[in-house]
Design an enzyme around this catalytic site. Structure first.
Site, mmCIF file in Angstrom:
data_model
loop_
_atom_site.group_PDB
_atom_site.id
_atom_site.type_symbol
_atom_site.label_atom_id
_atom_site.label_comp_id
_atom_site.label_asym_id
_atom_site.label_seq_id
_atom_site.Cartn_x
_atom_site.Cartn_y
_atom_site.Cartn_z
ATOM 1 N N GLU A 38 0.853 -1.185 0.000
ATOM 2 C CA GLU A 38 0.000 0.000 0.000
ATOM 3 C C GLU A 38 0.896 1.244 0.000
ATOM 4 O O GLU A 38 1.927 1.273 0.685
ATOM 5 C CB GLU A 38 -0.827 -0.047 1.294
ATOM 6 C CG GLU A 38 -1.769 1.102 1.558
ATOM 7 C CD GLU A 38 -2.466 0.962 2.932
ATOM 8 O OE1 GLU A 38 -2.045 0.086 3.737
ATOM 9 O OE2 GLU A 38 -3.413 1.720 3.186
ATOM 10 N N LYS A 109 -9.786 2.010 -1.685
ATOM 11 C CA LYS A 109 -9.958 1.368 -0.373
ATOM 12 C C LYS A 109 -11.311 1.718 0.234
ATOM 13 O O LYS A 109 -11.676 2.886 0.343
ATOM 14 C CB LYS A 109 -8.817 1.798 0.551
ATOM 15 C CG LYS A 109 -8.744 1.059 1.877
ATOM 16 C CD LYS A 109 -7.456 1.446 2.621
ATOM 17 C CE LYS A 109 -7.246 0.661 3.897
ATOM 18 N NZ LYS A 109 -5.950 1.036 4.517
ATOM 19 N N CYS A 143 -4.974 -3.464 2.889
ATOM 20 C CA CYS A 143 -4.678 -3.438 4.332
ATOM 21 C C CYS A 143 -5.884 -3.742 5.206
ATOM 22 O O CYS A 143 -6.368 -4.857 5.217
ATOM 23 C CB CYS A 143 -4.036 -2.100 4.685
ATOM 24 S SG CYS A 143 -3.009 -2.183 6.180
ATOM 25 N N VAL A 170 0.038 -2.421 10.768
ATOM 26 C CA VAL A 170 0.649 -2.158 12.073
ATOM 27 C C VAL A 170 0.096 -3.095 13.153
ATOM 28 O O VAL A 170 0.772 -3.389 14.130
ATOM 29 C CB VAL A 170 0.470 -0.684 12.505
ATOM 30 C CG1 VAL A 170 1.333 0.230 11.639
ATOM 31 C CG2 VAL A 170 -0.980 -0.251 12.442
#
Lengths: 267, 267
Positions: A38, A109, A143, A170
């Protein structure tokens, strides 16, 4: 067909250098389709929408997509990569699908993560398109879309054999969850994540790496730790056409859509 | 509140002994709600529908549910357990929810596994009910329902804080997948599986054990191997009311039902 992904640590705003770094890694492995992270050329922590606007580009003609297009043409390959996309005044966290003949598709997205909501516009319309690239039918997601089972489900129902999944992860949970996504839909998934740290916001973010390719039986065919690398593996996309679980079970035929109406009720 | 599950190896057809074995294990731990395996008193490998009919019982008044009801009354506790349910000519693979005041609900398995399709009727109508038992709101599903993300999603959307999951698992993938289910819906799940082997069919089945309790963060609070045991742990069901992922993300509020219509299209 041969699938590859590129995992590396982009430097914020150094678009040209990041592209070079990613393509140099990609050049080291032979594949038919490469997945990049990404926002792989721009970096992630935009200070504000103004800064994002400066780094965003249209899905055709911008510096990132043009270099990708040239690279795909030269290699006769497909690539899926995340870019900040500008479309008029709208700014999307997008993935482009590029082939030897140029742009094949754009995914904007749907489920934006955290401060992305202050920066990007979410996809407005039907987003989950499936593309037949000859070797396989592929769909894209980005993501945080991973946490919504609806996304891979819809792509798979529409015929995607391989889910291309650029990421800047993350949270630690995605790699294992993608195994479930592949199992429950009997599809392949390629998660191309970045590594490194960005600390342009008040809070630094560490990206977890762990890019991976999972097959329709939920087997992790490849998984990196946090090294910068490109890796590839042969897969047979047709394996994803078989939704078999037992001689009397098929993950799609067994779905009871007559009992699932709650899924679409607005809250 | 305190949640418990019982894992053991029932002997096919020995209803009374199996109930005694399960309740003796359950008596060894204090809890407010106990989950027992799928078909915990009857066993699994019915030779045919005739044999199933002999062992099936109505949701009220049969030998299994009456002993469970008496046990719940005596202990002031709730229990969820799998039974072969007879309702007129129909035969269901069901889970009953029993409380100190008797039967609270019945879940008829929606997604039948393999030869269960030759034996049982699948649930016909709206199946995914949520029950407020005072200490928590609970929903039920059975074994193979795990592979369909729709099930826990619907239960969670309807307010379930804890998913009660009696099982007779033979595939290895469910325990990890339930972690994803809990994460993506921010709910608790109690999977009560059986152990042991049945070889009444031409193919023996080995049940994997690995009963577990997972919390809304995807943490496995308890997981057994294949021992016969009852275990319990304190949980706070209200944790499941918080669908927080980040200050700007909530797994329910972020759902884009406007983009999910594919989920209900008949194939």
């Amino acid at each position: 067909m041969r699938l590859a992904f590129v995992q590396f640590s982009p430097s914020f705003g150094k678009v040209s250098e990041n592209i070079s770094q990613a393509l140099t890694l990609a050049d080291g492995v032979e594949a038919d389709l490469y997945v990049f992270p990404e926002l792989f050329a721009s970096g992630y922590q935009f200070k504000d929408r103004e800064e994002l606007k400066e780094l965003a580009e249209p899905a055709t003609g911008g510096p990132t997509v043009e270099r990708l297009a040239e690279w795909c043409r030269r290699r006769g390959a497909f690539a899926c990569a995340g870019i900040p996309e500008a479309d008029g005044d709208a700014l999307y966290n997008s993935a482009v699908l590029m082939g030897p003949d140029g742009l094949r598709g754009v995914y904007r997205k749907v489920h934006l993560f955290w401060r992305e909501k202050d920066l990007f516009d979410a996809a407005r319309e039907d987003a989950f398109e499936v593309y037949d690239v000859g070797l396989a039918r592929v769909g894209m997601m980005i993501c945080f879309d991973w946490i919504f089972p609806e996304v891979v489900r819809i792509l798979a129902l529409r015929g995607a054999q391989i889910v291309l999944h650029p990421a800047n992860l993350v949270l630690p949970d995605c790699p294992a969850a993608m195994v479930t996504r592949c199992l429950e839909n009997r599809v392949f998934a390629v998660t191309a994540n970045r590594t490194g740290i960005e600390d342009r916001w008040d809070e630094a973010m560490t990206f977890i790496g762990q890019s991976q390719i999972v097959n329709p039986r939920g087997e992790v065919l490849l998984r990196l730790e946090d090294e910068g690398a490109a890796v590839s593996i042969d897969v047979n996309p047709a394996e994803a056409d078989d939704k078999f679980v037992t001689p009397q079970n098929d993950v799609f035929a067994d779905r009871r859509v007559d009992l699932y109406s709650e899924l679409l009720k607005p809250k």
